[in-house]
Structures are given as structure tokens and as C-alpha cells.
Write a protein that holds these residues in place. Structure first.
Motif, short mmCIF file in Angstrom:
data_model
loop_
_atom_site.label_atom_id
_atom_site.label_comp_id
_atom_site.label_asym_id
_atom_site.label_seq_id
_atom_site.Cartn_x
_atom_site.Cartn_y
_atom_site.Cartn_z
N VAL A 161 -19.49 119.80 -58.79
CA VAL A 161 -18.36 119.07 -58.94
C VAL A 161 -17.04 120.13 -58.93
N ALA A 162 -17.23 121.19 -59.61
CA ALA A 162 -16.10 122.10 -59.62
C ALA A 162 -15.92 122.79 -58.06
N VAL A 163 -16.92 123.00 -57.44
CA VAL A 163 -16.83 123.60 -56.07
C VAL A 163 -16.27 122.54 -55.24
N LEU A 164 -16.57 121.34 -55.32
CA LEU A 164 -15.88 120.40 -54.21
C LEU A 164 -14.64 120.16 -54.70
N ALA A 165 -14.30 120.00 -56.06
CA ALA A 165 -12.90 119.94 -56.50
C ALA A 165 -12.16 120.76 -56.03
N GLY A 166 -12.45 122.28 -56.08
CA GLY A 166 -11.99 123.40 -55.57
C GLY A 166 -11.39 123.21 -53.78
N ALA A 228 -9.35 131.10 -46.51
CA ALA A 228 -9.17 131.78 -47.81
C ALA A 228 -8.76 130.82 -49.05
N LEU A 229 -7.72 130.09 -48.71
CA LEU A 229 -7.55 128.88 -49.84
C LEU A 229 -8.73 127.96 -49.88
N LEU A 230 -9.48 127.58 -49.10
CA LEU A 230 -10.41 126.79 -49.53
C LEU A 230 -11.66 127.63 -50.48
N VAL A 231 -11.74 128.64 -49.90
CA VAL A 231 -12.89 129.36 -50.74
C VAL A 231 -12.37 129.82 -51.92
N LEU A 232 -11.28 130.40 -52.02
CA LEU A 232 -10.61 130.83 -53.36
C LEU A 232 -10.49 129.90 -54.38
N MET A 233 -10.00 128.87 -53.73
CA MET A 233 -9.81 127.74 -54.87
C MET A 233 -11.07 127.06 -55.40
N ALA A 234 -12.05 127.01 -54.61
CA ALA A 234 -13.60 126.60 -55.11
C ALA A 234 -13.93 127.63 -56.08
N LEU A 235 -13.90 128.82 -55.61
CA LEU A 235 -14.35 129.92 -56.64
C LEU A 235 -13.38 129.97 -57.95
N ALA A 236 -12.15 129.56 -57.80
CA ALA A 236 -11.18 129.40 -59.08
C ALA A 236 -11.66 128.32 -60.00
N VAL A 237 -11.80 127.18 -59.42
CA VAL A 237 -12.23 125.85 -60.23
C VAL A 237 -13.62 126.40 -60.95
#
Length: 645
Positions: A161-166, A228-237
Motif C-alpha cells: 500500500v505504501a508503494v502504491l500510495a507513493g 523520478a517523481l514516481l520512483v522517489l515518492m514511492a520510496l519516500a512513502v
């Protein structure tokens, strides 16, 4: 558990030591050396480590005696090393063990950056003017809800869920950035249904204005940023969710406190810098986008019905435009000629002086003019929407409406001239660089695009050729030739298109030739990047571009026009917000010039003001109302008998 071992090895195991010679039968099978043990830092191992320290003295005395007797460990003084092999095995290893302070700093920094990235994404405004510190001094309810959900989920589900939300949050951030760009250039948000095609136009604009290398770099940069936004946001969440899971008690208390603060601030209406402290901006934006999609799809259906109804659609040609028979009529659009050019104090002085001087020159040559305001359907760009709104009498403010109307048979103003059979109809389109099938819809007998005008000079940023050259080509190819019919022409002037550098200069008409003379002018001009990025310089150069376009057009009328010349010229839209200012109107000037007083008498009830410069109190109409007003003024109303004007 101690592995099953006999003899001296069992006593070693009891003492908590782990030796590479220990034999295992549970995992590795009997008689096989145990596998290397990795470093662990779990709480249970920490407790084992503590117990070994507390009982180390007693265990050492027992084991030393036994091992000494069996000759495995020599007697000697105790060394200042970990009390047991177990302690050595459980001690930190690798980079964490070598630089624990650095490891902690990196961990805290990574978590902090992850929180900041998610926080900014949840609170990012959709307009550049709204991006200020106060916009981020708020508590986003979406973050509180997301943290609560992640705390409730089991480990594997939580991470998924965290990755999808990111990824979703990254996609929303991309849309927010597109909104910022569209507000800056077009004065509206990005339409997820209709506006993807405009990204291709944006790439073409960058290529034409700044070169192929800049366009390639811009496209590559945009793609890299999106990924980068898609990947970094997923990793951040994911990072935040893992930290919360390891510190669930603290995370739960923090989430509860923030939730309480949000509810209280929402109930009391607390604001910071004019915006609610209890933010729900992301939820509101998602709802707004969904509503816009719904309205867009509904609008497509409704507009098709509106476009099918045409007041003049069935009017015979002999009852159209009878008041202009025998006249050469020019409909001319000046790119980005908006109200700001006449009223903005940093732009207006030069433009107003040009309009006053041009009015005086026309008066001396026997011409007269009247001017008013039209509210354009577009802003900052998408000029074709303004053109089609003006010519069809329909409000065309998006690409879907444009496709609908140009695919149908709604009567455009230019096609009304063609329907009469009394005019030859042509289009001068220096901004068109490829096939343009819409020319048939507009009722143009012939269209001259940038490839047909014989230009051999340099481009001026986006503009393929100077306005003065385009008008000279019009004179050479059509207006200056003998015809058995008068001419109706639609002319698009593009020299005032952004980025307003470099700008052409007026030269003697006899020296224009094939346009090669402009090479020196273009080379001596300013660089687009230097002008477009300077908020003061861009206004100055924009004003100069409008002066150049107006002077070119009026000079043409004075040199090549005659007693039967009728000119209608207007702006297609306001310049972008960097020039026109935030919250600028969508009004553009419109002017009708004629030598025959009878032509102007027919619009005496319009309330337009004399001259080329409409005043602040001049009438303001929607651009879509012009077609019917013009056809009414210069022909009998629908249902009336034919006239012989």
C-alpha cells in the motif's frame, strides 16, 4: 537454542559462545560445520548479550578448567576483548559498525527528506504565484489519514500500500506541476482529457524558439523528472511506513495529536497567510479533477448540439454580406495583441503612441477607424481557439470543441464570403508549417502557409517570417494581381508571438525581396532566453513586437490599400501572465478600418470609439458574438428579403 553437540562443544554452547567448529544436526545435518552467522541487532539478541555479560565470570571459571584439561584453550590472563565469542558475533559489523554516527545521520536525513517530499507534494499549490512559505505551514489531512492506514496494516500489505500510495502521490504531483505551467502560459489548469496534445505543441514551440538541442533537453528533462517523481515518492512513502512500523508507539501518538490538531483547527477556521491551517487541498484537487473530467465529457455532447444550430446556416449566398459587395476585405489577427498592450503602464506608452500616430496617418489618407473590445475564449496561447471563436460565432475554449466544430459544417464568417460567390477567399498563414485541413472548413479557396510564401530568410524565434514580409508576399501572390472578383483574406501575423526575441525591424518595402535581408537583423537581435526570463525586459520587448506588427499592417494599408479596402484587425488573446499580470482580463482590441464612410455607418449602433485605440469605456463583447453582429450589420437579417446595397 544451542545446537545439538557433544562433549566439550556442548559446554561452549551453554556459555553462549559461537565457534566455527560447532557441529549442527538441526539445520546443516550431523557432522557438518555450521553456516556463518550474520550480524544481527534485534532486541532478543541484545538481551542475550546482556546475560552473557552478567554471568561471564562464573562461566569463564567453569569453562576454562574444562577446556584447559582437554587442551583446547591455553591458560593465561584474560584479554580485554569481548567477554565471549557470542559478544564478538553480536557486535555491529560492516559500515554501520565502522561509522555508527554516519549511519545514524544518513538514516535520519533519509527519513527527513522523505517526510519533506511527501509534505510538499500534499501541499503544493497549482499556481506559481501561490507558492510561498505560508502555503506549506499547514497540516494535510491526507497525511494523517495515510499514516493511520499504514499503522493498521500488516507488514506485507503495508509495504504494498505504501508503494502504491507513493506512485499515486507522484502522479498527482506531476499533474500539479502541469497545472502550474498551464496557469502560467494559458491562464487555466491542465485538462487531463484534452490537453495532452498540447505537450507536443509545447515541444515544437521550444524547438522553434530555442533550437533543437534545447527542445531535446527539455523533453528528456521532463521525462526524467516524471519518472523520478514516481520512483522517489514511492520510496519516500515506503521509508516513512517502515520507520513508523519500527516506532509504532511514537507514530501512533504523533498521528493522534496531529489528527486532533487538524479537527480543532478545522472547526475554528484557523488560517495561516490567508489559507486554512487544516488543509485538505489534495483531496479537493482530486475532486476538482474528477469534476472537470465529468464536465469535459458532458460538454462534448452538449457542444455538438449547440454547433448543429446555426442562425445563418441556411441563409442563401445572395442574402449575405450585401453591404460589402465590391470591397476587398481583410480579417487580420495580431498574435498576443491584448488589452495589456494598451493599458499596462510598463507597456502602453510605446503602443499607444504607435496607435495614435497610425490613426493620424490613416486620417490623412482618407481612412477612418472604429474600435472596441472582445473577450477572447483563450489566454496566453492556443491562438486557433480565438480564431475559430471569432469566425464561427461559437465559444470554442478547448480542443474538443475545436475538433467538433471544424469537423462539421457550421458557417464561419470567411465561408459566408465564399458562399456568396462574390469574393475570392484566401488565407495567409505564415505560422502553419504542415498540412492544415481546416482551411476547407473555413471556406478558403487557397491557403498560403509558411512553405508557400517564398521566404528565404531566417526564423525569428517561433515566428517563421516577419509580418512585413508576409504582407508583402500577400501583395505579390494575391492582392496585387488582377482578379475578376474582389478579395476576402484571412491573415495571421506572428511576429508578436512569444518569446519576443529576436524582433524584426521595419525596412523599405522595395528591399524585402525573398527575405534574405533579414539575416543581419535576426543576428543582431536579442536572445530569447535573455528576454523571456527577465520580467522587465519581456514586457519591453513584447510592447515593441506589437508596435512592429501594427505599423507593418497600417503601412501596408496605406501603401497598397484603396478606396475599396476594408480591414478588420484584432488580437487573438492576451499575452501570458508574465506580461499581462496575474488575474488579467481576456480582452483584446478589435478595429474596423475603411475608406468608404458607408461601411462605418453600418456599425454606428455598435458604440465603438473612433480611432485605432479603444478607450476604457468602449464596449466589451464576447468574441463569439462578433460573427452574427457583423453579418447583421452588412446584410439583411435572416428571413428578410434580399437587398441591393
Amino acid at each position: 537454542m544451542c545446537p545439538r553437540a557433544g562433549g566439550r562443544y556442548r559446554e561452549k554452547c551453554r556459555a553462549g559462545e559461537r565457534t566455527p567448529l560447532a557441529r549442527r544436526t538441526d539445520d546443516d545435518g550431523p557432522g557438518r560445520p555450521s553456516r556463518a552467522r550474520p550480524c544481527h541487532h534485534r532486541a532478543s539478541q541484545g538481551r542475550t548479550f546482556g546475560l552473557s555479560r552478567q554471568s561471564s565470570s562464573r562461566q569463564r571459571s567453569e569453562t576454562d578448567n574444562e577446556t584447559s584439561e582437554e587442551g583446547l584453550v591455553p591458560r593465561g590472563p584474560a584479554e580485554h576483548t569481548p567477554a565471549t565469542a557470542a559478544e564478538a558475533a553480536l557486535a555491529p559489523c560492516g559500515r554501520r559498525g565502522n561509522w555508527p554516527a554516519v549511519a545514524r545521520t544518513v538514516a535520519w536525513l533519509t527519513t527527513g527528506l522523505s517526510l519533506a517530499l511527501v509534505f510538499v507534494a500534499l501541499l503544493l499549490p497549482t499556481e506559481l504565484a501561490l507558492i510561498r512559505p505560508g502555503a506549506f505551514l499547514r497540516v494535510p489531512v491526507e497525511g494523517i489519514f495515510g499514516a493511520t492506514l499504514l499503522l493498521m496494516l500488516p507488514s506485507v500489505t503495508r509495504r504494498v500500500v505504501a508503494v502504491l500510495a507513493g506512485v499515486v502521490l507522484g502522479a498527482l504531483t506531476i499533474l500539479n506541476l502541469l497545472d502550474i505551467g498551464f496557469h502560467e502560459f494559458l491562464g487555466r489548469g491542465f485538462n487531463v482529457v484534452l490537453d495532452w496534445i498540447l505537450l507536443d505543441d509545447a515541444e515544437s514551440y521550444v524547438k522553434d524558439s530555442f533550437g533543437g538541442t534545447a527542445a531535446t533537453a527539455a523533453v528528456a528533462g521532463a521525462v526524467v523528472l516524471a519518472v523520478a517523481l514516481l520512483v522517489l515518492m514511492a520510496l519516500a512513502v515506503l521509508r516513512i511506513s517502515d520507520v513508523m512500523a519500527r516506532n509504532s508507539a511514537v507514530a501512533t501518538r504523533t498521528t493522534l495529536v496531529l489528527g486532533t490538531v487538524w479537527v480543532v483547527c478545522a472547526a475554528l477556521g484557523v488560517q495561516v497567510a490567508g489559507v486554512p491551517f487544516a488543509s485538505r487541498s489534495t483531496t479537493a484537487l482530486v475532486q476538482d479533477r474528477a469534476e472537470r473530467v465529468r464536465k469535459t465529457l458532458a460538454d462534448e455532447r452538449e457542444f455538438a448540439k449547440v454547433a448543429a444550430v446555426d442562425t445563418y446556416g441556411d441563409t442563401p449566398g445572395d442574402r449575405l454580406l450585401t453591404g460589402l459587395r465590391g470591397k476587398d476585405v481583410m480579417f487580420t489577427f495580431i498574435e498576443s495583441y491584448g488589452r495589456s498592450a494598451i493599458e499596462d503602464p510598463r507597456i502602453a506608452p510605446g503602443v499607444r503612441r504607435t496607435l495614435r500616430d497610425a490613426t493620424e496617418r490613416l486620417d490623412k489618407a482618407g481612412f477612418a477607424a472604429k474600435s472596441g473590445w472582445l473577450t477572447s475564449a483563450t489566454y496566453g496561447g492556443s491562438s486557433w481557439l480565438g480564431h475559430s471563436t471569432f469566425l464561427t460565432g461559437l465559444w470554442i475554449d478547448n480542443q474538443s470543441r475545436y475538433r467538433t466544430v471544424t469537423a462539421g459544417d457550421h458557417l464561419s464568417l470567411t465561408r459566408a464570403f465564399q458562399r456568396t460567390g462574390a469574393w475570392r477567399t484566401v488565407g495567409i498563414m505564415p505560422g502553419v508549417q504542415k498540412a492544415w485541413p481546416e482551411g476547407r472548413f473555413y471556406g478558403l479557396d487557397h491557403v498560403y502557409d509558411s512553405r508557400d510564401l517564398g521566404y528565404r530568410g531566417p526564423k525569428f524565434s517561433w515566428s517563421t517570417m516577419p509580418d512585413q514580409y508576409a504582407l508583402k508576399a500577400f501583395e505579390r501572390l494575391e492582392h496585387g494581381r488582377k482578379h475578376d472578383k474582389p478579395l476576402m483574406s484571412e491573415i495571421i501575423l506572428s511576429s508578436s508571438h512569444q518569446p519576443w526575441a529576436p524582433l524584426p525591424k521595419t525596412i523599405p518595402w522595395s528591399e524585402i525581396g525573398d527575405g534574405s535581408v533579414y539575416r543581419a537583423v535576426q543576428k543582431a537581435g536579442k536572445k530569447p532566453a535573455d528576454v523571456f526570463t527577465d520580467p522587465t525586459e519581456v514586457k519591453t520587448e513584447y510592447g515593441k513586437s506589437i508596435q512592429y506588427s501594427v505599423n507593418s499592417l497600417i503601412d501596408y494599408v496605406l501603401k497598397y490599400g484603396g478606396k475599396n479596402t476594408v480591414l478588420v484587425f484584432l488580437g487573438d488573446h492576451q499575452p501570458l501572465a508574465r506580461v499581462s499580470g496575474d488575474n488579467a482580463s481576456r480582452d483584446v482590441p478589435v478595429t474596423l478600418v475603411a475608406h468608404d464612410e458607408a461601411v462605418l455607418d453600418r456599425i454606428s449602433d455598435w458604440g465603438w470609439q473612433d480611432g485605432l485605440m479603444p478607450g476604457a469605456n468602449a464596449p466589451v463583447w464576447k468574441m463569439s458574438s462578433f460573427r452574427d453582429r457583423f453579418l447583421d450589420a452588412y446584410g439583411p437579417r435572416p428571413g428578410a428579403g434580399a437587398t441591393t446595397d
